[in-house]
Write a protein that holds these residues in place. Structure first.
Motif, PDB file in Angstrom:
ATOM      1  N   MET A  71       0.840  -1.186   0.000  1.00 33.46           N
ATOM      2  CA  MET A  71       0.000   0.000   0.000  1.00 33.46           C
ATOM      3  C   MET A  71       0.881   1.243   0.000  1.00 33.46           C
ATOM      4  O   MET A  71       2.018   1.203   0.496  1.00 33.46           O
ATOM      5  CB  MET A  71      -0.908   0.003   1.232  1.00 33.46           C
ATOM      6  N   PRO A  72       0.379   2.352  -0.550  1.00 35.05           N
ATOM      7  CA  PRO A  72       1.183   3.575  -0.538  1.00 35.05           C
ATOM      8  C   PRO A  72       1.570   3.977   0.887  1.00 35.05           C
ATOM      9  O   PRO A  72       0.729   4.008   1.790  1.00 35.05           O
ATOM     10  CB  PRO A  72       0.249   4.617  -1.167  1.00 35.05           C
ATOM     11  N   PHE A  73       2.858   4.224   1.076  1.00 34.67           N
ATOM     12  CA  PHE A  73       3.406   4.723   2.342  1.00 34.67           C
ATOM     13  C   PHE A  73       3.300   3.717   3.488  1.00 34.67           C
ATOM     14  O   PHE A  73       3.415   4.090   4.650  1.00 34.67           O
ATOM     15  CB  PHE A  73       2.760   6.061   2.740  1.00 34.67           C
ATOM     16  N   ARG A  74       3.086   2.443   3.146  1.00 32.54           N
ATOM     17  CA  ARG A  74       3.092   1.393   4.157  1.00 32.54           C
ATOM     18  C   ARG A  74       3.918   0.217   3.659  1.00 32.54           C
ATOM     19  O   ARG A  74       4.007  -0.024   2.459  1.00 32.54           O
ATOM     20  CB  ARG A  74       1.681   0.898   4.477  1.00 32.54           C
ATOM     21  N   GLN A  75       4.491  -0.501   4.601  1.00 36.10           N
ATOM     22  CA  GLN A  75       5.225  -1.716   4.278  1.00 36.10           C
ATOM     23  C   GLN A  75       4.313  -2.922   4.428  1.00 36.10           C
ATOM     24  O   GLN A  75       3.446  -2.947   5.307  1.00 36.10           O
ATOM     25  CB  GLN A  75       6.424  -1.871   5.216  1.00 36.10           C
ATOM     26  N   PRO A  76       4.511  -3.952   3.616  1.00 30.14           N
ATOM     27  CA  PRO A  76       3.726  -5.179   3.797  1.00 30.14           C
ATOM     28  C   PRO A  76       4.143  -5.897   5.077  1.00 30.14           C
ATOM     29  O   PRO A  76       5.256  -5.712   5.594  1.00 30.14           O
ATOM     30  CB  PRO A  76       4.056  -6.003   2.550  1.00 30.14           C
ATOM     31  N   PHE A  77       3.260  -6.760   5.564  1.00 27.42           N
ATOM     32  CA  PHE A  77       3.462  -7.391   6.862  1.00 27.42           C
ATOM     33  C   PHE A  77       4.751  -8.201   6.970  1.00 27.42           C
ATOM     34  O   PHE A  77       5.403  -8.162   8.022  1.00 27.42           O
ATOM     35  CB  PHE A  77       2.250  -8.246   7.222  1.00 27.42           C
ATOM     36  N   PRO A  78       5.171  -8.974   5.955  1.00 25.47           N
ATOM     37  CA  PRO A  78       6.445  -9.679   6.140  1.00 25.47           C
ATOM     38  C   PRO A  78       7.603  -8.756   6.491  1.00 25.47           C
ATOM     39  O   PRO A  78       8.518  -9.164   7.223  1.00 25.47           O
ATOM     40  CB  PRO A  78       6.659 -10.367   4.786  1.00 25.47           C
TER      41      PRO A  78
END
Length: 343
Positions: A71-78
């Motif tokens: 997502m924009p401006f977020r890191q994925p959970f891994p």
């Protein structure tokens, strides 16, 4: 924040499991399933050390490759999970990402003649496979399961059914208190089914013949078909709706089959199992469109009434709707890892 992938401090191994229990599943879905196993920083440096394990399951329509979605401006959970361990915010743990996707969108992590044996796949195949190949602490008090939405549902239900495997859980906006989570959507579905003569399988044939989600009601109809296949399929696999698709009148005996799978109602029947839980994280957004914050409150109360110790529970409601709450996952991961740490 970088818009592309970042290096991990730990390691993410990608495997494919050839599942015996998913062979010949009723939907003809693949029985070879991807499985990701994350090992924390230092795993390869201490060959004698063993680690607790956290199993991560996804929401409806989720599959394991979606963990890479950014997502924009977020890191994925891994990546945010890796950061928990890289920064020393919690004792190290092995994290297992499980795929339980079906053609209908999901399995609710149950065994059903409508979708397949996904509960058995998780418990009888995935867990032993991981324990055999990674240095886990093979005991329920050192094994947790977590998820959001339908994944949160699976996280609530699985330890009740298999307390011998899972001793801790985290549920983020998990499906619970079905009369609020599901019942309010039934009249909308009746309206959408009018152009299909009340036949959800006619809609399904139409849905598969065109670009998905291009007609009004596609999302609601996929949900009702998917949930029905999990909660109230006949022995031959036929999904039986919990209401008359033309009049909307509830079918009490079918609706009861759904209610029997409601985590809130399951707790009293599995009181011994829930009392054995070492840690339970429950949260949800106060603007959740499916009122799963209300379900979270009811599930928490059911656990307390069953005798789960208050200090084993973390309960939190926060200002959010159902979507976009992935920033909560590393919080529960750190909390679980601390409580299931090998000591």
């Amino acid at each position: 924040m970088l818009p592309w992938s970042a290096d991990l401090a730990g390691r993410l191994d990608e495997h494919v499991l050839d599942s015996a229990v998913l062979r010949d599943n009723p939907l003809g879905d693949p029985y070879e399933r991807p499985l990701w196993v994350y090992t924390p920083p230092g795993y390869d440096d201490e060959p004698e050390r063993r680690y607790p394990t956290v199993y991560v399951i996804q929401g409806f329509t989720g599959h394991v490759a979606m963990w890479r979605n950014r997502m924009p401006f977020r890191q994925p959970f891994p990546e945010t999970a890796d950061a928990v361990f890289a920064r020393g915010e919690a004792p190290p743990a092995i994290v297992v990402y499980v795929d339980a996707w079906t053609s209908y969108g999901g399995s609710q992590f149950l065994d059903s003649p409508g979708t397949g044996r996904y509960h058995s796949y998780l418990c009888e195949e995935v867990v032993p496979w991981v324990d055999a190949r990674y240095r886990t602490v093979n005991a329920p008090e050192h094994r947790a399961i977590m998820g959001k939405s339908s994944g949160g549902y699976g996280a609530m239900v699985t330890p009740m059914l298999r307390p011998d495997l899972f001793g801790a859980l985290a549920t983020h906006a998990g499906d619970a208190l079905f009369e609020y989570a599901y019942l309010g959507g039934f009249p909308q579905i009746v309206r959408h089914l009018r152009e299909y003569g009340g036949d959800v399988m006619r809609w399904w044939d139409d849905f598969r013949s065109r670009v998905s989600f291009t007609r009004s009601g596609d999302d609601k109809l996929l949900e009702i078909l998917g949930y029905t296949a999990c909660y109230s399929a006949d022995r031959d696999g036929t999904p039986v709706l919990p209401f008359d698709p033309v009049t909307g009148v509830l079918r009490p005996e079918v609706w009861q089959r759904w209610l029997d799978w409601d985590p809130v109602r399951m707790v009293p029947r599995h009181a011994d199992a829930v009392r054995s839980l070492r840690a339970v994280w429950i949260d949800g957004g106060t603007r959740d469109e499916w009122f799963l914050d209300v379900g979270a409150e009811a599930y928490r109360r059911a656990l307390l009434d069953a005798g789960v110790a208050a200090d084993a529970l973390h309960f939190e409601l926060f200002d959010a709707a159902h979507g976009g709450i992935d920033y909560r996952y590393p919080l529960s991961l750190a909390w679980l890892s601390d409580r299931i740490a090998a000591k």
